[in-house]
Design an enzyme around this catalytic site. Sequence first.
Site, short mmCIF file in Angstrom:
data_model
loop_
_atom_site.label_atom_id
_atom_site.label_comp_id
_atom_site.label_asym_id
_atom_site.label_seq_id
_atom_site.Cartn_x
_atom_site.Cartn_y
_atom_site.Cartn_z
N GLU A 310 -46.11 49.13 -3.14
CA GLU A 310 -46.71 47.92 -2.56
C GLU A 310 -48.02 48.20 -1.81
O GLU A 310 -48.19 47.81 -0.66
CB GLU A 310 -45.70 47.24 -1.62
CG GLU A 310 -44.43 46.83 -2.34
CD GLU A 310 -43.41 46.14 -1.43
OE1 GLU A 310 -42.78 45.20 -1.90
OE2 GLU A 310 -43.24 46.55 -0.27
C1 ACM Z 1 -39.77 48.73 -2.31
O1 ACM Z 1 -38.79 47.97 -2.30
N1 ACM Z 1 -40.97 48.27 -2.04
C2 ACM Z 1 -39.63 50.14 -2.57
#
Ligand code: ACM
Length: 668
Positions: A310
């Site tokens: 992310e």
């Molecule tokens: C995640 O759930 N961003 C690893």
Amino acid sequence: MVRPVLGAALVLTALPTARAAAPAFMPLPVKIEVRTGSLPIDSSFTIGTSGCADPRVSAAAGRITQRILRQTGLPLMGGTVVKLAVECAARGNDYPALGEDESYTLDVAPDRAVLRAPAGVGALRGLETFVQAIVPGAAGFEVPAMRIEDRPRFPWRGLMIDSSRHWMPVELIERNLDAMAAVKLNVLHWHLSDDQGFRVESKRFPRLAELGSDGFYYTQDQLREVVEYARQRGIRVIPEFDIPGHTQSWFPGYPELASTPAQYTIGRTWGIYYPVMDPTREETYTFLDGFLSEMAALFPDPYFHIGGDEVNPKEWNESARITAFIKDHNLAGPEGLQAYFNQRVSKILDKNRKIMVGWDEVLHPDLPQATVIQSWRGNAALADAARKGHRGLLSWGYYLDHLRPASYHYSVDPLGGPAAQLSAADAARILGGEACMWAEYVNAETVESRIWPRMAVIAERFWSPQETVDVASMYDRMAVVSRTLEWTGVRHRANYGPMLDRLTGGRPAEPLRVLAAASEAQGLGPRARAGKYTSLVPLNRFVDAARPESETVRALELAAARFVKNPVAGEDAAFLREQFTQWAANDARFQPLAENNAFLAELKPLSNDLSLLGRAGLRLLAAIEGKQKLPADFLDRHKKEMTRLARPQAEVILAAFRPVKVLLDAAE
Ligand code: ACM
């Protein structure tokens, strides 16, 4: 008393439903042959070890003896005749290693049990099986005579705990390691930094913890203590420092690491942040070299997690300096820049003799092949990584913070979906999986009730043969193991009652308990949509006390399903009637408790609905029993109510609607 239930890999399986006192194993061993008689467990119980040069085995034998004492109430006197002989063929590794032999056999005869293992770690696993095998019998506690042969399906069986978003004290981590050992898990993946907290002391960069943790961080001595605690139990500890995104808590102390110069504070909200590290400055790598090398020395495991998930490219795209760097280095946009960053970090880890682990997003053609990919996006992403030559772990489907039912997690297989199509060579790269306990909506008081008992079911998925898929057997055994796990010290059941009592200000909480037993807490999605949480909002409401899955409601659903098939006035009808009667009467008892109480006020409609369900359930029960037709307007109205009740209120689901819906569907 046995019945064959599973696939060809298994011979016979003892089940708690087959006989009241049959052991409830979880994970289910590969092979169990039940024999006649049983080994009595009394005050003379003694464990002897031979050939086990591994001091962890005798330490574990001591702990298991203490646990047996808690489990049986016996004053163990340390007899002179060995009742459980543990025999190791070899010492094995001092620090647990990926892929080491964890197999064992356990032969229980009426006079003595023998546990044999090729190496110390197998003896640790077998001791846990033995303690699960102790049951109350007619003459006191006993272990039924049997032979067990057992070995894990996957070599990497983990739990990830997020200590960043909410602080998790050392003793909490340690008691969860005991519970992990009880269900044969062998990896603690420790998420130690994120936007909301930097939880580790660095001697080289002391401002990381000083300014990034609100004072809640692990000292280096504590980290060593946890690693040793885990090692004693045959559990590896993999630290995760999530970079280059999820890094805001690094920046209050070291703002020069950020892509955008600014004064930073610790993150208090949840989600994906804009601030990320600057991968273009050489100083970033000098810092990471210093920091990661310091951490590498604290964690003996050869694997080291760098997160990588992310990463928001906004600040990279908006910086003239960073976009120029991307162009000058012929990188393919922000993804190319992250791949460049990962290669640089990988070199630092290489130098420290560590193998990199990262989330899906680190996968890139330039990534060193040795990098292990942890997939939170699904079996397809995992299969893709395996085909590209990477070893991998599945976490998608094992997100404990989503508060899905145990049956859902049980249905997810690391080699399921698209991964089932892999060649044998590619499939062999899938090392196993990890459940994830992200901590936006849990704290030290509630986290264990969100890990256990569902973690035990996932542990079975990782350990037991793939054919182990009987959901009814799983729930029967989980119910027992949930209770026995508390004897390991973990506190997943302990806080439930006191948290409900707190909501009533100490007044008798019975009507609230009835409502809680009929409700199921909602996970990440619905709680995020409630739109009121930051790390400073207390997690002290009904939703935080309520369990993710209601045992009561499940029992009622099963009873309702049996009843509609055979609508007679038997045990099932009596059970349903008793519960519906209690629900119908509960609101009148609950409402006075909720007067002038902000915590309970939000539950008034929920409580009203529970009584509505109780009344509807009683009417349906009587109609089905008496073979009477119910008026069309009753059926229509309640059909609409079922649709409404399937949606969350006060961030919980009134799960009580499910057994009533079974009756309603049958009445239609
Ligand atoms: C995640 O759930 N961003 C690893």
